[in-house]
Design a protein around this motif. Structure first.
Motif, PDB file in Angstrom:
ATOM      1  N   MET A 139       0.889  -1.048  -0.044  1.00  0.00           N
ATOM      2  CA  MET A 139      -0.156   0.082   0.173  1.00  0.00           C
ATOM      3  C   MET A 139       0.953   1.348   0.029  1.00  0.00           C
ATOM      4  N   LYS A 140       0.450   2.428  -0.772  1.00  0.00           N
ATOM      5  CA  LYS A 140       1.261   3.413  -0.882  1.00  0.00           C
ATOM      6  C   LYS A 140       1.425   4.167   0.313  1.00  0.00           C
ATOM      7  N   SER A 141       2.353   4.670   0.668  1.00  0.00           N
ATOM      8  CA  SER A 141       2.486   5.750   1.508  1.00  0.00           C
ATOM      9  C   SER A 141       1.159   6.705   2.047  1.00  0.00           C
ATOM     10  N   LEU A 142       0.619   7.183   2.967  1.00  0.00           N
ATOM     11  CA  LEU A 142      -0.452   8.029   3.465  1.00  0.00           C
ATOM     12  C   LEU A 142       0.507   9.218   3.941  1.00  0.00           C
ATOM     13  N   ARG A 143      -0.470  10.481   3.355  1.00  0.00           N
ATOM     14  CA  ARG A 143       0.089  11.520   4.025  1.00  0.00           C
ATOM     15  C   ARG A 143      -0.646  11.794   5.179  1.00  0.00           C
ATOM     16  N   PRO A 144       0.099  12.036   6.386  1.00  0.00           N
ATOM     17  CA  PRO A 144      -0.808  12.183   7.790  1.00  0.00           C
ATOM     18  C   PRO A 144      -1.640  13.399   7.905  1.00  0.00           C
ATOM     19  N   VAL A 145      -2.631  13.174   8.528  1.00  0.00           N
ATOM     20  CA  VAL A 145      -3.825  14.272   8.899  1.00  0.00           C
ATOM     21  C   VAL A 145      -3.801  14.547  10.113  1.00  0.00           C
ATOM     22  N   THR A 146      -3.670  15.777  10.619  1.00  0.00           N
ATOM     23  CA  THR A 146      -3.528  15.958  12.164  1.00  0.00           C
ATOM     24  C   THR A 146      -4.813  15.978  12.882  1.00  0.00           C
ATOM     25  N   MET A 147      -5.207  15.967  14.192  1.00  0.00           N
ATOM     26  CA  MET A 147      -6.443  15.802  14.895  1.00  0.00           C
ATOM     27  C   MET A 147      -7.190  16.938  14.385  1.00  0.00           C
ATOM     28  N   LEU A 148      -6.592  18.127  14.394  1.00  0.00           N
ATOM     29  CA  LEU A 148      -7.512  19.559  14.071  1.00  0.00           C
ATOM     30  C   LEU A 148      -7.892  19.565  12.795  1.00  0.00           C
ATOM     31  N   GLN A 149      -7.137  18.955  11.846  1.00  0.00           N
ATOM     32  CA  GLN A 149      -7.439  18.742  10.172  1.00  0.00           C
ATOM     33  C   GLN A 149      -8.606  17.793  10.437  1.00  0.00           C
ATOM     34  N   PHE A 150      -8.517  16.720  10.818  1.00  0.00           N
ATOM     35  CA  PHE A 150      -9.397  15.908  10.874  1.00  0.00           C
ATOM     36  C   PHE A 150     -10.913  16.126  11.342  1.00  0.00           C
ATOM     37  N   ILE A 151     -10.931  17.027  12.556  1.00  0.00           N
ATOM     38  CA  ILE A 151     -12.044  17.493  12.837  1.00  0.00           C
ATOM     39  C   ILE A 151     -12.683  18.524  12.019  1.00  0.00           C
ATOM     40  N   LEU A 152     -11.776  19.547  11.481  1.00  0.00           N
ATOM     41  CA  LEU A 152     -12.314  20.589  10.525  1.00  0.00           C
ATOM     42  C   LEU A 152     -12.718  20.109   9.204  1.00  0.00           C
ATOM     43  N   ILE A 153     -12.170  18.850   8.578  1.00  0.00           N
ATOM     44  CA  ILE A 153     -12.450  18.417   7.401  1.00  0.00           C
ATOM     45  C   ILE A 153     -14.048  17.953   7.546  1.00  0.00           C
ATOM     46  N   ILE A 154     -14.273  17.267   8.441  1.00  0.00           N
ATOM     47  CA  ILE A 154     -15.792  16.815   8.815  1.00  0.00           C
ATOM     48  C   ILE A 154     -16.660  17.914   8.956  1.00  0.00           C
ATOM     49  N   SER A 155     -16.502  18.631  10.054  1.00  0.00           N
ATOM     50  CA  SER A 155     -17.399  19.622  10.455  1.00  0.00           C
ATOM     51  C   SER A 155     -17.495  20.759   9.188  1.00  0.00           C
ATOM     52  N   THR A 156     -16.435  21.422   8.663  1.00  0.00           N
ATOM     53  CA  THR A 156     -16.667  22.150   7.512  1.00  0.00           C
ATOM     54  C   THR A 156     -17.536  21.482   6.182  1.00  0.00           C
ATOM     55  N   PHE A 157     -17.494  20.123   6.082  1.00  0.00           N
ATOM     56  CA  PHE A 157     -18.217  19.361   5.022  1.00  0.00           C
ATOM     57  C   PHE A 157     -19.709  19.455   5.591  1.00  0.00           C
ATOM     58  N   GLN A 158     -19.970  19.229   6.712  1.00  0.00           N
ATOM     59  CA  GLN A 158     -21.300  19.411   7.300  1.00  0.00           C
ATOM     60  C   GLN A 158     -21.960  20.640   7.101  1.00  0.00           C
TER      61      GLN A 158
END
Length: 364
Positions: free
Chosen positions: A1-20
């Protein structure tokens, strides 16, 4: 599996919240008022509880294969063909979400800002930055969500300034027509809470996976706080008879706001809110290209992304949608979104748990 670019906790929260928040922010006060009256703000708490239950199911499911997406998990426990079918279903689902986002944004821009501009021209202008950001994956999308959040911090203060003309008695009495309108309106909270399904693809990128569930709860809580705030402000500003009449009460309320240095605040709001709008179609288009590449098995994701951007542009050139079609798609997404982000993860979790318990789970 190809290497994954990490996502921080804050980015994780904001990606979901701004999507909603992106699209549903404009419609949620109107929809809840039409179906539950001024008691509609209570439905938001029920929506939060439903999203919390779905978040628990999604996180428990992804823990069975923490370094893989839902597609790879399905391939491992169900089979290759099941993974191909899932790729197609998720591709179609996120393509519909992206199309809905482009449609609502272009209609709002055309109505309030550029009435003489063709919709397909507006969509073309929106597709260019979409491709530039989405081709770099979740890490770039997370950074973009952080920037959008910082650019949007002034918006709540604008709405709070309208409370000087608020009539809090509009909220009374509580439960005007009983519990049934409130409980039956929970189905209209499905669309505003769509976005938790991103975790099915975002989970492997998360740095601290053990904190995924608290992060999802925080994200859903932030979303519901925003919904609750704008809904209550609209309810105490407009009368109970007015709130259901306005097509965009969240924008209409800004017509009463006056500053010496700005004549039309709603124009500035819509211009800035385009950044928030984009938080639904940028992740969606990335996942469409990712599922498309997984389904076909050839070509890089960025090439698939370019093709789907062209498809979106051609669709708006051939078909000119209206607010009626937009409302129809929103109601459809209530049903489809419930299946894709609430029911499907729970069903897959149950299947995988049974297989693990019987000891038949194995790597393909």
């Amino acid at each position: 599996m190809k290497s994954l670019r990490p996502v921080t906790m804050l980015q994780f929260i904001l990606i979901i919240s701004t999507f909603q928040i992106s699209v549903a922010f404009l419609s949620i006060p109107r929809e809840l008022a039409r179906h539950a009256g001024t008691d509609g703000w209570m439905v938001i708490f029920l929506g939060w509880g439903l999203a919390a239950l779905a978040s628990i199911a999604i996180v428990k499911l992804m823990k069975y294969n923490p370094n893989s997406t839902i597609l790879e998990l399905i391939q491992r426990y169900i089979g290759v063909w099941a993974a191909k079918v899932a790729s197609f279903i998720f591709m179609a689902y996120y393509l519909l979400l992206a199309y809905d986002g482009y449609m609502i944004a272009s209609l709002v821009i055309k109505l309030w800002l550029l009435p003489s501009t063709y919709i397909y021209v507006l969509v073309l202008l929106l597709l260019i930055p979409t491709f530039q950001i989405a081709q770099h994956g979740f890490q770039a999308i997370g950074r973009y969500s952080e920037i959008v959040t910082m650019l949007s911090l002034w918006i709540p203060f604008i709405y709070v300034s309208t409370l000087s003309r608020a009539h809090w008695l509009y909220l009374l009495p509580l439960f005007k027509e009983g519990w049934f309108p409130v409980l039956s309106s929970i189905k209209f909270m499905i669309y505003p809470m769509l976005g938790i399904g991103l975790v099915l693809f975002l989970y492997p990128h998360l740095v601290n996976k053990e904190k995924a569930l608290p992060a999802m709860i925080i994200s859903n809580t932030l979303t519901c706080i925003v919904y609750l705030g704008i809904t209550l402000i609209c309810y105490v500003y407009f009368s109970p008879d007015e709130i259901g009449v306005y097509n965009d009460p969240v924008i209409s309320i800004m017509k009463s706001i006056e500053f010496q240095f700005i004549e039309r605040v709603e124009v500035v709001f819509i211009a800035f809110y385009l950044f928030v709008f984009s938080c639904i179609w940028i992740p969606s288009m990335y996942l469409v290209s990712r599922c498309s590449a997984s389904l076909v098995g050839i070509g890089q994701e960025r090439y698939h992304l370019a093709v789907w951007c062209i498809v979106i542009e051609i669709s708006f050139f051939l078909y000119r949608p209206s607010f009626i079609e937009s409302a129809t798609i929103n109601y459809t997404l209530n049903f489809i979104g419930f299946i894709m982000e609430f029911a499907l993860p729970a069903c897959v979790l149950l299947y995988v748990a049974i297989r693990k318990k019987r000891g038949r789970g194995k790597h393909t």
